[in-house]
Enzyme design. Structure first.
Site, PDB file in Angstrom:
ATOM      1  N   ARG A  67       0.832  -1.207   0.000  1.00 54.38           N
ATOM      2  CA  ARG A  67       0.000   0.000   0.000  1.00 54.38           C
ATOM      3  C   ARG A  67       0.862   1.249   0.000  1.00 54.38           C
ATOM      4  O   ARG A  67       0.541   2.253  -0.656  1.00 54.38           O
ATOM      5  CB  ARG A  67      -0.919  -0.005   1.223  1.00 54.38           C
ATOM      6  CG  ARG A  67      -1.884   1.179   1.298  1.00 54.38           C
ATOM      7  CD  ARG A  67      -2.936   0.958   2.366  1.00 54.38           C
ATOM      8  NE  ARG A  67      -3.889   2.053   2.408  1.00 54.38           N
ATOM      9  CZ  ARG A  67      -3.922   2.992   3.360  1.00 54.38           C
ATOM     10  NH1 ARG A  67      -3.044   2.940   4.364  1.00 54.38           N
ATOM     11  NH2 ARG A  67      -4.818   3.953   3.335  1.00 54.38           N
ATOM     12  N   ASN A  99      -3.746   9.032   4.040  1.00 58.40           N
ATOM     13  CA  ASN A  99      -2.530   8.492   4.648  1.00 58.40           C
ATOM     14  C   ASN A  99      -2.451   8.623   6.166  1.00 58.40           C
ATOM     15  O   ASN A  99      -1.868   7.766   6.841  1.00 58.40           O
ATOM     16  CB  ASN A  99      -1.300   9.175   4.040  1.00 58.40           C
ATOM     17  CG  ASN A  99      -1.124   8.855   2.573  1.00 58.40           C
ATOM     18  OD1 ASN A  99      -1.621   7.847   2.082  1.00 58.40           O
ATOM     19  ND2 ASN A  99      -0.407   9.713   1.854  1.00 58.40           N
ATOM     20  N   THR A 199      -6.007  -8.711  -1.648  1.00 55.22           N
ATOM     21  CA  THR A 199      -6.054 -10.099  -1.202  1.00 55.22           C
ATOM     22  C   THR A 199      -5.247 -10.297   0.077  1.00 55.22           C
ATOM     23  O   THR A 199      -5.267 -11.367   0.667  1.00 55.22           O
ATOM     24  CB  THR A 199      -5.551 -11.057  -2.301  1.00 55.22           C
ATOM     25  OG1 THR A 199      -5.871 -12.399  -1.938  1.00 55.22           O
ATOM     26  CG2 THR A 199      -4.054 -10.935  -2.509  1.00 55.22           C
ATOM     27  N   ASP A 245      -9.396  -9.671   2.798  1.00 52.34           N
ATOM     28  CA  ASP A 245      -9.753 -10.987   2.276  1.00 52.34           C
ATOM     29  C   ASP A 245     -10.019 -11.876   3.481  1.00 52.34           C
ATOM     30  O   ASP A 245      -9.094 -12.276   4.186  1.00 52.34           O
ATOM     31  CB  ASP A 245      -8.600 -11.531   1.427  1.00 52.34           C
ATOM     32  CG  ASP A 245      -8.805 -12.969   0.979  1.00 52.34           C
ATOM     33  OD1 ASP A 245      -9.800 -13.596   1.396  1.00 52.34           O
ATOM     34  OD2 ASP A 245      -7.964 -13.469   0.212  1.00 52.34           O
TER      35      ASP A 245
END
Length: 325
Positions: A67, A99, A199, A245
């Protein structure tokens, strides 16, 4: 007259294309996969070792580093600008809405930078360290690898305004997501592939509360399970975490896309990829063909990592990733 105008426009188009190719050739003349082979051969092994040690202790950090690179590259290119700390006279990207209190991984980059500086002073950029650390994190968690072009230099500034405006958010529509990625030179197909980064990792209740209480295109049992740790009232449990996920939170695989087809996307923006729109077919492909996802994700990561690199005499090689020299 029309024919003459067409010839003029074609001529200008040709000149623009040639100029663009010359510019890109000049940029990439400074970038190479083996850029540090002679100047700092220890660099990539140091990064790989540090990432393995870090993720063995905390697998979630892999998602945080991934990220971090996204948020770096989407704001004026992959130049390490997101790593800069605020100062009394400078407000950088860490304070932006997307952020603040959510980006992680800065300390990992600091550790790697210190280790590399101890053996190769002033050679390896923070931007390259972040790019390599991201790639190695994905591999460590079971995902694909890719060949990185290296030789980026670090920015000497950052933009709070661009960080507030350029980064797609968890409430984005499919159209907004496509536009945000296209603004970075990435296609709609790249966007769907890169969204597979979800994921791995976790997210705060405040970013998916509205989805689990107000949206209808969500699996009921999935929503109910999330509501147990994410109260309806704003402010209550805002920072309680849930995996992006829910099945394989620390494994880089194609389960994210399987979840979307079952109405189990955590963010509104996630489920937008499978909601009767133009991305449905690609999501379906990835949900049944993990290798197709891995191949496209790796290729898209290469394209993203090549966004507006600083090369040559542009920028600098920071000694400390948190501040300019």
């Amino acid at each position: 007259m029309a024919c003459s105008t067409w010839k003029v426009n074609k001529s200008w188009a040709s000149l623009f294309f040639i100029a663009s190719m010359l510019w890109w050739s000049a940029v990439y003349a400074h970038l190479a996969p083996n850029y540090y082979d002679e100047t700092c051969p220890q660099a990539l092994p140091i990064v790989k070792s540090a990432i393995k040690e870090t993720l063995d202790k905390e697998p979630r950090m892999g998602a945080s580093l991934l990220r971090l690179q996204f948020h770096d590259c989407f704001v004026n290119g992959c130049d390490g600008s997101v790593l800069l700390d605020d100062t009394p006279t400078f407000t950088g990207e860490k304070s932006s809405g997307a952020n603040a209190n959510s980006l992680r991984g800065f300390e990992v980059i600091d550790i790697i930078k210190t280790q590399i500086e101890n053996v190769c002073t002033g050679v390896v950029s923070c931007a390259d360290i972040l790019a390599v650390a991201t790639r190695d994190s994905v591999v460590q968690l079971g995902g694909p690898s890719w060949t990185l072009m290296l030789g980026r230099r670090d920015s000497t500034t950052a933009s709070l305004n661009d960080a507030n405006n350029n980064l797609p958010g968890p409430f984005s529509s499919l159209t907004s997501l496509i536009s945000a990625f296209q603004a970075q030179g990435l296609s709609a197909e790249d966007m769907v592939a890169l969204s597979g980064a979800h994921t791995i990792g976790q997210a705060s209740c405040q970013f998916f509360r509205s989805r689990i209480y107000n949206e209808s295109n969500i699996d009921n049992e999935f929503a109910a399970s999330l509501q147990e740790n994410c109260p309806f009232n704003s402010g209550a449990g805002d920072f309680n975490l849930a995996p992006l996920d829910s099945l394989t939170a620390n494994g880089f695989d194609n389960t994210y896309y399987k979840n979307l087809r079952s109405g189990k996307g955590l963010f509104h923006s996630d489920q937008e990829l499978f909601n009767g729109g133009s991305a449905d077919a690609q999501v379906t492909t990835y949900s049944t063909d993990q290798q197709a996802f891995f191949t496209d994700f790796a290729a898209a990561m290469v394209r993203m990592a090549n966004t507006k690199p600083l090369t040559g005499t542009q920028g600098e090689i920071r000694t400390n990733c948190r501040r300019i020299n």
